[in-house]
Scaffold this motif. Structure first.
Motif, mmCIF file in Angstrom:
data_model
loop_
_atom_site.group_PDB
_atom_site.id
_atom_site.type_symbol
_atom_site.label_atom_id
_atom_site.label_comp_id
_atom_site.label_asym_id
_atom_site.label_seq_id
_atom_site.Cartn_x
_atom_site.Cartn_y
_atom_site.Cartn_z
ATOM 1 N N ARG A 86 40.931 109.743 1.168
ATOM 2 C CA ARG A 86 42.309 110.269 1.202
ATOM 3 C C ARG A 86 42.347 111.697 0.662
ATOM 4 O O ARG A 86 43.003 112.575 1.237
ATOM 5 C CB ARG A 86 43.245 109.382 0.368
ATOM 6 N N ARG A 87 41.658 111.925 -0.466
ATOM 7 C CA ARG A 87 41.660 113.267 -1.072
ATOM 8 C C ARG A 87 41.028 114.287 -0.132
ATOM 9 O O ARG A 87 41.550 115.401 0.044
ATOM 10 C CB ARG A 87 40.920 113.253 -2.412
ATOM 11 N N LEU A 88 39.909 113.926 0.483
ATOM 12 C CA LEU A 88 39.223 114.873 1.350
ATOM 13 C C LEU A 88 39.982 115.098 2.649
ATOM 14 O O LEU A 88 40.035 116.224 3.168
ATOM 15 C CB LEU A 88 37.803 114.384 1.631
ATOM 16 N N LEU A 89 40.600 114.060 3.186
ATOM 17 C CA LEU A 89 41.393 114.223 4.397
ATOM 18 C C LEU A 89 42.602 115.118 4.139
ATOM 19 O O LEU A 89 42.991 115.916 5.002
ATOM 20 C CB LEU A 89 41.851 112.867 4.924
ATOM 21 N N ALA A 90 43.194 114.991 2.962
ATOM 22 C CA ALA A 90 44.350 115.827 2.630
ATOM 23 C C ALA A 90 43.956 117.297 2.572
ATOM 24 O O ALA A 90 44.774 118.185 2.858
ATOM 25 C CB ALA A 90 44.948 115.381 1.291
ATOM 26 N N ASP A 91 42.696 117.561 2.225
ATOM 27 C CA ASP A 91 42.196 118.940 2.153
ATOM 28 C C ASP A 91 41.987 119.538 3.542
ATOM 29 O O ASP A 91 41.997 120.760 3.711
ATOM 30 C CB ASP A 91 40.869 118.935 1.372
ATOM 31 N N GLY A 134 35.994 106.666 7.200
ATOM 32 C CA GLY A 134 37.152 107.351 6.655
ATOM 33 C C GLY A 134 37.109 108.860 6.845
ATOM 34 O O GLY A 134 38.143 109.519 6.992
ATOM 35 N N LEU A 135 35.882 109.412 6.834
ATOM 36 C CA LEU A 135 35.717 110.858 6.966
ATOM 37 C C LEU A 135 35.549 111.305 8.417
ATOM 38 O O LEU A 135 35.338 112.493 8.678
ATOM 39 C CB LEU A 135 34.489 111.316 6.159
ATOM 40 N N LEU A 136 35.646 110.367 9.356
ATOM 41 C CA LEU A 136 35.354 110.687 10.750
ATOM 42 C C LEU A 136 36.105 111.909 11.277
ATOM 43 O O LEU A 136 35.498 112.760 11.952
ATOM 44 C CB LEU A 136 35.622 109.469 11.637
ATOM 45 N N PRO A 137 37.412 112.069 11.023
ATOM 46 C CA PRO A 137 38.090 113.264 11.551
ATOM 47 C C PRO A 137 37.467 114.571 11.049
ATOM 48 O O PRO A 137 37.357 115.536 11.814
ATOM 49 C CB PRO A 137 39.531 113.101 11.044
ATOM 50 N N LEU A 138 37.049 114.597 9.785
ATOM 51 C CA LEU A 138 36.451 115.814 9.221
ATOM 52 C C LEU A 138 35.033 116.018 9.748
ATOM 53 O O LEU A 138 34.603 117.159 9.950
ATOM 54 C CB LEU A 138 36.429 115.736 7.694
ATOM 55 N N LEU A 139 34.313 114.926 9.963
ATOM 56 C CA LEU A 139 32.962 115.018 10.517
ATOM 57 C C LEU A 139 33.016 115.498 11.964
ATOM 58 O O LEU A 139 32.196 116.318 12.389
ATOM 59 C CB LEU A 139 32.269 113.660 10.438
#
Length: 318
Positions: A86-91, A134-139
């Motif tokens: 959640r924290r990383l996606l918000a970034d 969870g990090l898929l969008p950022l990856l």
């Protein structure tokens, strides 16, 4: 086993953002240090914040210009994984490298994660599965390379689909092998699915051989009233130069899998010596135990159910 890979220099990684789990010591710390020296911006999610701060200090000593952010993560808690994502996606900042490295090895007695899963399967596989989902969008935004650290123990792993988490019968080594086979199958299946769905992610797998780190004492001492002799035995073998090498050697296959210009999606890397205990990094043939694509797909489906995470539309589990 293919031609050994020369001891490599890491390409420049300026402008790249990397996450390495389990980077508070051992191979993870060595890997994070090399990435920082190459210019990568690091995010280090660790369970023990005191050890994490010491790791950051060590990295900044080796790479004074390093950008390093310490984050909290307990892979034995899907809630903790969800909080980090959640924290990383918000970034909203793209990720270019993810190394699923952290793990626990061979507790003497069956231990459980916070979610009730067998500790090795839950930490080594399910925690990293949920983190990657969870990090898929950022990856995807960073067209990332995801490297998952497995072990030569994966070649001996076998799944009992009716007792995947060793509820009926627990063996420290067998359950470790199951978790490491799951790591390898996940890495291979992630690359297949990325290619099919056009995610733009490259997934590789690697193992460090028998590398002297605290992995050989931390896990085996869980559930014991007397200290396990395993770490002492490994230490003696290292001093004698037999079947054990140091962190500087053990990190090489993982470093190549994560950053090598010729490493490729679906590639599997490790040492080229006898039994893959030690040696120079090389591309390995995928173990027979991990060649069943149907088993990989089944494990993927089971993992989605257990973590309540989906790669098609990642949602926060926990």
């Amino acid at each position: 086993m293919k031609r050994p890979i020369p001891i490599m220099s890491v390409p420049r990684l300026t402008g790249k953002r990397a996450i390495v789990t389990g980077a508070s010591d051992g191979v993870g710390l060595a890997l994070a240090t090399r990435l920082a020296q190459a210019g990568a911006e690091l995010v280090l999610p660790v369970r023990n914040q005191e050890k994490g701060r010491s790791a950051v200090d060590a990295i900044r000593t080796a790479a004074p210009e390093a950008e390093v952010t310490l984050e909290a993560l307990d892979l034995a808690s899907l809630g903790s994984v969800a909080e980090l994502t959640r924290r990383l996606l918000a970034d909203r900042r793209p990720l270019h490298l993810l190394v699923n490295n952290a793990g626990v090895m061979a507790p003497a007695t069956r231990q459980l994660t916070q979610d009730g899963h067998e500790l090795q399967f839950g930490t080594n596989h399910l925690g990293h599965f949920a983190l990657t989902a969870g990090l898929l969008p950022l990856l995807r935004a960073g067209e990332a390379r995801v490297t998952t650290v497995t072990s030569s123990a994966a070649r001996f792993g076998t799944f009992d689909w009716n007792d995947l988490q060793s509820e009926r019968s627990y063996s420290p080594a067998r359950s470790y092998g199951i978790s490491k086979l799951a790591n390898l199958l996940f890495a291979l299946e992630l690359d297949r699915r990325s290619a099919q769905a056009g995610w733009g992610i490259t997934s590789t797998a690697a193992h460090p051989g028998t590398t002297l780190t605290n992995l050989y004492s931390a896990g085996p001492n869980l559930g014991r009233t007397r200290l396990s002799p395993q770490a002492a035995v490994i230490g003696k073998l290292k001093r004698w130069g037999l079947f054990v090498h140091g962190v500087d050697e053990g990190v090489q296959p993982i470093l190549y899998a994560a950053t090598g210009s010729e490493s490729h999606g679906g590639g599997f890397y490790g040492p080229n010596g006898i039994g893959e205990f030690t040696g120079r990094p090389t591309e390995l043939h995928v173990y027979r135990s991990a060649r069943d694509a149907a088993a990989a797909a089944k494990l993927w489906a089971v993992s989605e159910q257990l973590t309540r995470m989906s790669f098609e539309s990642p949602v926060t589990g926990g």
